[in-house]
Each structure stands twice: as structure tokens, then as C-alpha cells.
Design a protein around this motif. Sequence first.
Motif, PDB file in Angstrom:
ATOM      1  N   ALA A 101       0.858  -1.181   0.000  1.00  0.00           N
ATOM      2  CA  ALA A 101       0.000   0.000   0.000  1.00  0.00           C
ATOM      3  C   ALA A 101       0.894   1.230   0.000  1.00  0.00           C
ATOM      4  N   LEU A 102       0.683   2.096  -0.979  1.00  0.00           N
ATOM      5  CA  LEU A 102       1.404   3.362  -1.065  1.00  0.00           C
ATOM      6  C   LEU A 102       0.417   4.460  -0.689  1.00  0.00           C
ATOM      7  N   GLY A 103       0.572   4.999   0.498  1.00  0.00           N
ATOM      8  CA  GLY A 103      -0.367   6.004   0.985  1.00  0.00           C
ATOM      9  C   GLY A 103      -1.573   5.393   1.656  1.00  0.00           C
ATOM     10  N   GLY A 104      -1.420   4.215   2.219  1.00  0.00           N
ATOM     11  CA  GLY A 104      -2.525   3.541   2.897  1.00  0.00           C
ATOM     12  C   GLY A 104      -2.025   2.394   3.761  1.00  0.00           C
ATOM     13  N   ASP A 105      -2.954   1.683   4.368  1.00  0.00           N
ATOM     14  CA  ASP A 105      -2.632   0.606   5.293  1.00  0.00           C
ATOM     15  C   ASP A 105      -2.636  -0.754   4.600  1.00  0.00           C
ATOM     16  N   LEU A 142       5.830   9.103   8.021  1.00  0.00           N
ATOM     17  CA  LEU A 142       6.489  10.248   8.628  1.00  0.00           C
ATOM     18  C   LEU A 142       5.463  11.362   8.776  1.00  0.00           C
ATOM     19  N   GLU A 143       5.133  11.705  10.011  1.00  0.00           N
ATOM     20  CA  GLU A 143       4.122  12.729  10.250  1.00  0.00           C
ATOM     21  C   GLU A 143       4.752  14.004  10.780  1.00  0.00           C
ATOM     22  N   LEU A 144       4.200  15.124  10.321  1.00  0.00           N
ATOM     23  CA  LEU A 144       4.611  16.434  10.793  1.00  0.00           C
ATOM     24  C   LEU A 144       3.343  17.251  10.981  1.00  0.00           C
ATOM     25  N   ASN A 145       3.096  17.693  12.183  1.00  0.00           N
ATOM     26  CA  ASN A 145       1.891  18.452  12.515  1.00  0.00           C
ATOM     27  C   ASN A 145       0.615  17.713  12.106  1.00  0.00           C
ATOM     28  N   ASP A 147       0.140  15.714   9.644  1.00  0.00           N
ATOM     29  CA  ASP A 147       0.077  15.370   8.223  1.00  0.00           C
ATOM     30  C   ASP A 147       1.135  14.321   7.913  1.00  0.00           C
ATOM     31  N   ASP A 148       0.732  13.275   7.198  1.00  0.00           N
ATOM     32  CA  ASP A 148       1.667  12.234   6.807  1.00  0.00           C
ATOM     33  C   ASP A 148       2.399  12.696   5.556  1.00  0.00           C
ATOM     34  N   LEU A 149       3.700  12.923   5.688  1.00  0.00           N
ATOM     35  CA  LEU A 149       4.481  13.456   4.578  1.00  0.00           C
ATOM     36  C   LEU A 149       4.642  12.455   3.433  1.00  0.00           C
ATOM     37  N   VAL A 150       4.665  11.182   3.747  1.00  0.00           N
ATOM     38  CA  VAL A 150       4.773  10.175   2.689  1.00  0.00           C
ATOM     39  C   VAL A 150       3.515  10.187   1.830  1.00  0.00           C
ATOM     40  N   LYS A 151       2.343  10.283   2.473  1.00  0.00           N
ATOM     41  CA  LYS A 151       1.091  10.376   1.706  1.00  0.00           C
ATOM     42  C   LYS A 151       1.071  11.639   0.854  1.00  0.00           C
ATOM     43  N   GLU A 152       1.522  12.738   1.414  1.00  0.00           N
ATOM     44  CA  GLU A 152       1.563  14.005   0.668  1.00  0.00           C
ATOM     45  C   GLU A 152       2.490  13.895  -0.535  1.00  0.00           C
TER      46      GLU A 152
END
Length: 178
Positions: A101-105, A142-145, A147-152
Amino acid sequence: MRRPLLPTLLLACSLALPALAAEPAKTPRPVKRICVNVKDGSRSVQGTDLVIEPGEKVKDAVAVDGNVIVKKGAVVDNDVVAVRGRVVLEAGARVKGDAVALGGDVRVPTGARVDGNATALGGKLKVDKPEDVGGERVNFSLELNGDDLVKELLGKALEDDQKCHILDDEDDKDDKDV
């Protein structure tokens, strides 16, 4: 020699970080396309879920902007991939290749089986019993504030490629845009 995936992903995320921080959050636009390609036993969809029903056997299963759900008694001979979606196996389902899964579970409950690797990039890997995955178990997020940066990063990479291509079984060289 195979290069490790983690340093490459960390580098890509760190390079994307300034661009992500500078842009305001966008609301995802609704996906209106549904494309299905059934060829050589493989299935793929875009903009909807792909469900492999009990008793079905497929070669590969791919969903873009949707989930891949492998029901109890279903078999996928090769790989299951969800891009901006989840891979969900029911107990009694089997994937002979990798579940990605790219951007998911990726969810592998007790009684389901993945012979290859189980990988979740930008999501969570949930494996009830480690022995139900024959290969490596990889989870990177990887989350920042919040938001998941990998999903972004995946979303930005795929944002420009919003056309569906359905291959004509008689002539693989001619793509048809939908």
C-alpha cells in the motif's frame, strides 16, 4: 547489491518538506474515473475499490485511489497493490506475492497469508501474526503536525497523472484514454 529503501525515502521526504510546508492544504478532488483492465487474469481499477471475491483466483490486483479487498477463499497469484488506498485481506485469503500500500494501510489478520513482503508506505502495517507474512514486513510513515508526509509526497507525484489507460486486448501498443 540491492540498495536499502529507507534512506532513499527519507531523502525524498526531506526534499519535499519545504514544498509541503509552503503550500496550503488542499482538499482532495473527487475521483470520477473507474477503469477496469482484465487481462491475463490481472485486475486493476481507479477511483473505486477492487474486491476479489471468495473462490476467485487472479494474477495481480491493483487499485489506484481505491482499496484492494481480498475475501476469504480468494487467491492472488502475484502481487496486490493499492496506491492511495488500503490492502485488506480477510482471514482465509492468500496473496502468493507481495502486498503493498502506497499512501494507505496493509491489514493481514490471523488466518490470512502473504507469501512475499507486506509493505505500507505512508500508512500502517497491521499483521496479527508475524508468521502469516513469508517475507519482510515494512512500515514507513512520517508525520509532521498531523500530516503524513509520505502520503503528501505520493499525492503530489500522482497528481499530474490523472488519466486512465485501458489496454486493448488485441493491440497492446494502442492505449485508449478514458
